[in-house]
Write a protein that holds these residues in place. Structure first.
Motif, PDB file in Angstrom:
ATOM      1  N   SER A 106      -3.445  -3.195  -1.057  1.00  0.00           N
ATOM      2  CA  SER A 106      -4.471  -2.297  -1.586  1.00  0.00           C
ATOM      3  C   SER A 106      -3.935  -1.391  -2.700  1.00  0.00           C
ATOM      4  O   SER A 106      -4.678  -0.586  -3.247  1.00  0.00           O
ATOM      5  N   GLN A 107      -2.655  -1.511  -3.031  1.00  0.00           N
ATOM      6  CA  GLN A 107      -2.032  -0.673  -4.048  1.00  0.00           C
ATOM      7  C   GLN A 107      -1.379  -1.556  -5.115  1.00  0.00           C
ATOM      8  O   GLN A 107      -1.038  -2.696  -4.856  1.00  0.00           O
ATOM      9  N   HIS A 152       6.202   1.040  -5.720  1.00  0.00           N
ATOM     10  CA  HIS A 152       7.537   1.363  -6.218  1.00  0.00           C
ATOM     11  C   HIS A 152       7.714   2.878  -6.326  1.00  0.00           C
ATOM     12  O   HIS A 152       8.746   3.428  -5.929  1.00  0.00           O
ATOM     13  N   GLN A 153       6.700   3.564  -6.853  1.00  0.00           N
ATOM     14  CA  GLN A 153       6.769   5.020  -6.988  1.00  0.00           C
ATOM     15  C   GLN A 153       6.839   5.702  -5.623  1.00  0.00           C
ATOM     16  O   GLN A 153       7.598   6.658  -5.430  1.00  0.00           O
ATOM     17  N   LEU A 154       6.063   5.223  -4.666  1.00  0.00           N
ATOM     18  CA  LEU A 154       6.107   5.798  -3.314  1.00  0.00           C
ATOM     19  C   LEU A 154       7.484   5.615  -2.672  1.00  0.00           C
ATOM     20  O   LEU A 154       8.007   6.530  -2.038  1.00  0.00           O
ATOM     21  N   ASP A 160       1.861  -2.936   9.148  1.00  0.00           N
ATOM     22  CA  ASP A 160       0.783  -2.419   8.300  1.00  0.00           C
ATOM     23  C   ASP A 160       1.143  -2.391   6.818  1.00  0.00           C
ATOM     24  O   ASP A 160       0.272  -2.206   5.975  1.00  0.00           O
ATOM     25  N   PHE A 161       2.428  -2.553   6.487  1.00  0.00           N
ATOM     26  CA  PHE A 161       2.843  -2.415   5.101  1.00  0.00           C
ATOM     27  C   PHE A 161       2.204  -3.479   4.209  1.00  0.00           C
ATOM     28  O   PHE A 161       1.781  -3.179   3.093  1.00  0.00           O
ATOM     29  N   THR A 162       2.134  -4.701   4.675  1.00  0.00           N
ATOM     30  CA  THR A 162       1.559  -5.773   3.859  1.00  0.00           C
ATOM     31  C   THR A 162       0.121  -5.452   3.477  1.00  0.00           C
ATOM     32  O   THR A 162      -0.273  -5.608   2.315  1.00  0.00           O
ATOM     33  N   GLN A 163      -0.648  -4.986   4.437  1.00  0.00           N
ATOM     34  CA  GLN A 163      -2.037  -4.622   4.166  1.00  0.00           C
ATOM     35  C   GLN A 163      -2.098  -3.429   3.204  1.00  0.00           C
ATOM     36  O   GLN A 163      -2.896  -3.413   2.269  1.00  0.00           O
ATOM     37  N   PHE A 164      -1.237  -2.437   3.423  1.00  0.00           N
ATOM     38  CA  PHE A 164      -1.200  -1.272   2.546  1.00  0.00           C
ATOM     39  C   PHE A 164      -0.812  -1.680   1.125  1.00  0.00           C
ATOM     40  O   PHE A 164      -1.457  -1.275   0.155  1.00  0.00           O
ATOM     41  N   ALA A 165       0.216  -2.510   1.006  1.00  0.00           N
ATOM     42  CA  ALA A 165       0.685  -2.937  -0.312  1.00  0.00           C
ATOM     43  C   ALA A 165      -0.374  -3.743  -1.049  1.00  0.00           C
ATOM     44  O   ALA A 165      -0.477  -3.660  -2.279  1.00  0.00           O
TER      45      ALA A 165
END
Length: 163
Positions: free
Chosen positions: A107-108, A114-116, A100-105
């Motif tokens: 959208s951000q 980087h901050q997260l 899911d990280f690719t999809q999340f990234a």
């Protein structure tokens, strides 16, 4: 390397209890590695570094030994593949394994991601800066994480942490 310093590598590893393996455990008191380094006079009793070059050699040997147990899953989304300890910093390299990280990234913004990731490291300061010498001396942790599409470089210093 150890002959000159009169260290027995297997005895050294046993006495130190492979401290890098304990990244996930919280430490309130000095670790076995801290105690060993004081005993060998590489650290002073207040955990400040007394002999930098000898400490560098010892940490390099421990890092080489600990590399045999990697990769290390540190949470549900991160896998650490390389770990090296130095007298002034900890170098970690890993991958983000969450599908899911690719999809999340996507959208951000990269800055937000980087901050997260930085905030996540700061929340885990006790585990990252496990040893007292890493908390007392100027010390930083450098983490390089790769995802399917990006590489993130995160760096925190121990003074940013609340131990």
């Amino acid at each position: 390397m150890f002959i000159r310093m009169k260290f027995n590598k297997s005895k050294l590893i046993n006495h130190c209890v492979l401290p890098i393996l304990c990244l996930l455990s919280s430490s309130i008191h000095a670790t076995a590695l801290d105690q060993y380094l004081i005993e060998k006079k590489l650290l002073n009793n207040d955990y400040t570094i007394a002999k930098t070059s000898e400490l560098k050699e010892l940490l390099a040997a421990l890092s080489d030994e600990d590399s045999r147990i990697l990769p290390l899953q540190i949470d549900q989304t991160t896998l650490i593949e390389q770990m090296r300890m130095y007298p002034d910093h900890l170098q970690l390299q890993g991958i983000i394994t969450s599908a899911d990280f690719t999809q999340f990234a996507a959208s951000q913004s990269k800055e937000k991601i980087h901050q997260l990731l930085t905030d996540g490291m700061l929340e885990n300061c006790k585990q990252i800066f496990e040893n007292e010498f890493q908390r007392v001396n100027p010390y930083k942790a450098k983490l390089t994480l790769s995802s399917d599409k990006n590489i993130y470089h995160i760096e925190i210093i121990n003074s940013q942490c609340k131990f």
